[in-house]
Design a protein around this motif. Structure first.
Motif, mmCIF file in Angstrom:
data_model
loop_
_atom_site.group_PDB
_atom_site.id
_atom_site.type_symbol
_atom_site.label_atom_id
_atom_site.label_comp_id
_atom_site.label_asym_id
_atom_site.label_seq_id
_atom_site.Cartn_x
_atom_site.Cartn_y
_atom_site.Cartn_z
ATOM 1 N N ASN A 1 32.529 45.121 19.290
ATOM 2 C CA ASN A 1 32.584 46.405 18.587
ATOM 3 C C ASN A 1 33.486 46.331 17.371
ATOM 4 O O ASN A 1 33.147 46.792 16.278
ATOM 5 N N GLY A 2 34.671 45.740 17.551
ATOM 6 C CA GLY A 2 35.641 45.679 16.467
ATOM 7 C C GLY A 2 35.158 44.836 15.303
ATOM 8 O O GLY A 2 35.289 45.223 14.140
ATOM 9 N N VAL A 3 34.576 43.661 15.622
ATOM 10 C CA VAL A 3 34.097 42.785 14.560
ATOM 11 C C VAL A 3 32.913 43.420 13.839
ATOM 12 O O VAL A 3 32.758 43.284 12.621
ATOM 13 N N SER B 1 24.267 44.453 15.250
ATOM 14 C CA SER B 1 25.138 45.606 15.368
ATOM 15 C C SER B 1 25.263 45.975 16.841
ATOM 16 O O SER B 1 24.427 45.581 17.655
ATOM 17 N N HIS B 2 26.308 46.721 17.187
ATOM 18 C CA HIS B 2 26.616 46.965 18.593
ATOM 19 C C HIS B 2 26.234 48.370 19.013
ATOM 20 O O HIS B 2 26.355 49.307 18.273
ATOM 21 N N SER B 3 25.732 48.491 20.248
ATOM 22 C CA SER B 3 25.466 49.776 20.866
ATOM 23 C C SER B 3 25.580 49.566 22.365
ATOM 24 O O SER B 3 25.860 48.465 22.844
ATOM 25 N N GLN C 1 37.000 43.033 33.707
ATOM 26 C CA GLN C 1 37.937 43.330 32.626
ATOM 27 C C GLN C 1 37.665 42.438 31.415
ATOM 28 O O GLN C 1 37.702 42.915 30.270
ATOM 29 N N LEU C 2 37.380 41.168 31.657
ATOM 30 C CA LEU C 2 37.057 40.262 30.561
ATOM 31 C C LEU C 2 35.818 40.748 29.822
ATOM 32 O O LEU C 2 35.789 40.778 28.586
ATOM 33 N N LEU C 3 34.806 41.141 30.582
ATOM 34 C CA LEU C 3 33.566 41.600 29.974
ATOM 35 C C LEU C 3 33.815 42.815 29.094
ATOM 36 O O LEU C 3 33.277 42.930 27.988
ATOM 37 N N LYS C 4 34.664 43.701 29.565
ATOM 38 C CA LYS C 4 34.996 44.895 28.792
ATOM 39 C C LYS C 4 35.693 44.521 27.481
ATOM 40 O O LYS C 4 35.386 45.068 26.419
ATOM 41 N N HIS C 5 36.614 43.560 27.551
ATOM 42 C CA HIS C 5 37.318 43.122 26.345
ATOM 43 C C HIS C 5 36.371 42.426 25.367
ATOM 44 O O HIS C 5 36.543 42.542 24.153
#
Length: 217
Positions: free
Chosen positions: A58-60, A103-105, A48-52
């Motif tokens: 992603n948000g940043v 950037s995130h993917s 769960q931590l990893l997902k957050h």
């Protein structure tokens, strides 16, 4: 508890771009110990931590594509860079010339998970049966500072446009044997104007990391 070194100025950091180095405590002993607690409804699990963390990245990144990331795993056997690693270094889409995520993917998730799987196969340095393994927090902090310093040197012409900071997710108690090197890293961060933000997930207060957030704020 949650310890911020200071108010995170989202607007200014978004306009300029920031370098966020994330330190994840991946100590299997303490994450496993949490799962054995009877009343564990309010205790976050590692997956769960990893997902957050991925949501946070992603948000940043959505706030500004100029924000960059490094992810470091703090394990009892070693401190290791989870991202970027050998997998991401061959992909030019998301990693700049310094090997730092910009950037995130889905690539970041795959890379971090694979690096964690490799790390999970390693044994702590001590073989004593009663030894409780400590995460190498001091080594992780030093590694984070090295990455930031490398980035500053290689981008000296644009250094004013980068705002580095370190974000620590800690599940282990304070490693008492690492007090001096941890304090040295905190003082180095303070001198370099690098804020240290902390999310303490341990069942114990962290005096070390409270000092880190306070002194670098």
């Amino acid at each position: 508890g949650l310890c911020f070194s200071g108010r995170m100025d989202v607007e200014s950091s978004v306009e300029e771009g920031g370098l966020i180095t994330i330190i994840l405590d991946v100590n299997p002993y303490y994450w496993g110990k949490r799962s054995q607690i009877e009343d564990e409804t309010n205790l976050i699990k590692f997956n769960q931590l990893l997902k957050h963390v991925f949501y946070f990245i992603n948000g940043v990144t959505l706030l500004s594509p100029f924000n960059k990331f490094v992810i470091i795993g703090s394990h009892p056997s070693e401190s290791v860079v989870l991202y970027p690693n050998s997998i991401t270094s061959t992909s030019r889409g998301n990693v700049d010339n310094n090997g730092i995520l910009s950037s995130h993917s889905s690539e970041i998730e795959d890379s971090v998970v694979e690096a964690l799987l490799r790390l999970s196969q390693k044994q702590p340095n001590s073989t004593h049966p009663n030894h409780v393994p400590e995460s190498l927090l001091s080594a992780s902090m030093s590694l984070a500072l090295c990455y930031i310093n490398k980035y500053k040197i290689q981008n000296s012409a644009a250094i004013a446009s980068v705002s580095p900071r370190i974000l620590i997710f800690q599940v282990s108690p304070d490693p008492q044997s690492q007090y001096i090197p941890i304090m040295n890293s905190i003082f180095s961060s303070q001198r370099s104007n690098i804020p240290l933000d902390v999310l303490n997930l341990s069942t114990e207060d962290s005096v070390f990391l409270q000092q880190a957030a306070h002194l670098t704020g």
